[in-house]
Design a protein around this motif. Structure first.
Motif, short mmCIF file in Angstrom:
data_model
loop_
_atom_site.label_atom_id
_atom_site.label_comp_id
_atom_site.label_asym_id
_atom_site.label_seq_id
_atom_site.Cartn_x
_atom_site.Cartn_y
_atom_site.Cartn_z
N UNK A 1 8.64 3.74 -4.28
CA UNK A 1 7.66 3.41 -3.24
C UNK A 1 6.78 4.60 -2.84
N UNK A 2 7.36 5.79 -2.71
CA UNK A 2 6.58 6.91 -2.18
C UNK A 2 5.27 7.13 -2.95
N UNK A 3 5.28 7.15 -4.29
CA UNK A 3 4.00 7.36 -5.00
C UNK A 3 3.01 6.22 -4.82
N UNK A 4 3.49 5.06 -4.41
CA UNK A 4 2.62 3.89 -4.26
C UNK A 4 2.09 3.73 -2.84
N UNK A 5 2.51 4.61 -1.93
CA UNK A 5 2.05 4.55 -0.55
C UNK A 5 0.69 5.23 -0.42
N UNK A 6 -0.19 4.61 0.35
CA UNK A 6 -1.49 5.24 0.61
C UNK A 6 -1.27 6.44 1.52
N UNK A 7 -2.16 7.43 1.53
CA UNK A 7 -2.05 8.54 2.49
C UNK A 7 -1.99 8.00 3.92
N UNK B 1 8.82 -1.33 -9.92
CA UNK B 1 8.24 -0.66 -11.09
C UNK B 1 7.08 -1.47 -11.69
N UNK B 2 7.10 -2.77 -11.48
CA UNK B 2 6.04 -3.62 -12.01
C UNK B 2 4.78 -3.59 -11.16
N UNK B 3 4.84 -3.00 -9.98
CA UNK B 3 3.66 -2.91 -9.13
C UNK B 3 2.68 -1.88 -9.69
N UNK B 4 1.41 -1.98 -9.34
CA UNK B 4 0.46 -0.95 -9.75
C UNK B 4 0.95 0.44 -9.36
N UNK B 5 0.76 1.40 -10.22
CA UNK B 5 1.30 2.74 -9.99
C UNK B 5 0.50 3.52 -8.94
N UNK B 6 -0.76 3.17 -8.75
CA UNK B 6 -1.59 3.94 -7.83
C UNK B 6 -1.25 3.59 -6.38
N UNK B 7 -1.58 4.47 -5.44
CA UNK B 7 -1.30 4.19 -4.03
C UNK B 7 -2.04 2.95 -3.55
N UNK B 8 -1.29 1.97 -3.05
CA UNK B 8 -1.91 0.74 -2.56
C UNK B 8 -1.09 0.07 -1.46
N UNK B 9 0.09 0.61 -1.16
CA UNK B 9 0.97 0.01 -0.15
C UNK B 9 0.76 0.74 1.18
#
Length: 223
Positions: free
Chosen positions: A160-166, A133-141
Motif C-alpha cells: 500500500x505505501x507506494x500506492x498512496x498519494x502524497x 499487487x494487481x492494483x496500479x503501481x503508481x500512487x492513486x490511493x
C-alpha cells in the motif's frame, strides 16, 4: 511541567466510555447495532472483530474531513468498517475492500445495500496481497484501512505505501492487540503486530502516530 503519570490515558470504565461516546455526539446507530448482533448470532467466536462504536465514528469523521476519492480496505469481515468508510465518501468516491470469505461478506453486502452505500463499494474476494499487487503501481490511493490477518500486516503495508498519494492516510487497526504487544512472550498474532509496529515505526516514507482508540489505531501519513 506535567508529571509522567498525568500524561497517561485514564482507564475507561463502562460509565466513562458511555460519556465519551455521548460527548462525541455519536448517536446510537441502529444499522451498525443490528449488524453487530447478526454477526454475534452467526459468528459468535469472531464477533469481537466488529469495529468499536468510537472507531466507527472516527472512520466516518476522517473520511468526511479528508474527502478521499479512492479508499482501499484490507479485511472486510461482515462489513461494519466498510459501511462507516463509505458513508463519509464524497460524490464520485469509491471504496475497494478485500476479503477471502464469501459467507461473511455476504452479510456485509446486505447491510451496505440497506445503508445506501453499496454503489460506492467494490468487493474483491481472494488473498488480499494478490488483490493489492494487481492494483496500479503508481500512487492513486488516498486512504487505506488495514484490519485483516495480523501476520499479513507487513505485506499489506508494503503493497500500500507506494500506492498512496502524497499526504495519503493509512489506518491500521489492533496495533495494541489488547496490550499483548509488550508481553515478553507474546502469542503468534501479538508477535506479528509487534513486528509490524516496529516495521512501520522505522519506515521513513511516512509520518506516524498510534492512538489508544479501541484496540489501538495507527495513523500514518505518506510523505
Amino acid at each position: 511541567m506535567l508529571r509522567n503519570d498525568s500524561l497517561r490515558n485514564i482507564a475507561l470504565t463502562p460509565e466513562l466510555h458511555d460519556y465519551l461516546l455521548a460527548q462525541g455526539r455519536m448517536a446510537p446507530d441502529p444499522l451498525l447495532a443490528e449488524l453487530e448482533e447478526r454477526t454475534r448470532q452467526g459468528i459468535p467466536d469472531q464477533a469481537h472483530m466488529v469495529v468499536a462504536p468510537e472507531e466507527a465514528a472516527l472512520l466516518t469523521f476522517l473520511v468526511r474531513l479528508l474527502r478521499p476519492r479512492r479508499i482501499v480496505e484490507v479485511g472486510t469481515f461482515t462489513g461494519s468498517s466498510a459501511l462507516c468508510l463509505a458513508r463519509g465518501l464524497p460524490p464520485g468516491g469509491s471504496l475497494l475492500t478485500c476479503d477471502v470469505s464469501a459467507e461473511w461478506t455476504g452479510l456485509a453486502q446486505e447491510f451496505w445495500k440497506r445503508g445506501g452505500v453499496d454503489d460506492r463499494i467494490e468487493l474483491r474476494l481472494g488473498p488480499a496481497a494478490e488483490t493489492l499487487r494487481a492494483l496500479p503501481a503508481e500512487p492513486h490511493v488516498d486512504l487505506a484501512f488495514i484490519d485483516a490477518d495480523k501476520p499479513g500486516y507487513i505485506d499489506y503495508w508494503e503493497e500500500l505505501v507506494p500506492r498512496m498519494v502524497p499526504g495519503g492516510l493509512i489506518l491500521v487497526d489492533n496495533t495494541l492487540f489488547s496490550g499483548q504487544v509488550i508481553d515478553p512472550f507474546p502469542g503468534e498474532k501479538a508477535a506479528a503486530v509487534h513486528a509490524f509496529n516496529e516495521h512501520a515505526r522505522r519506515d521513513e516514507r511516512v509520518e506516524l502516530v498510534m492512538l489508544p482508540v479501541a484496540d489501538g489505531l495507527t495513523l500514518a501519513r505518506r510523505s
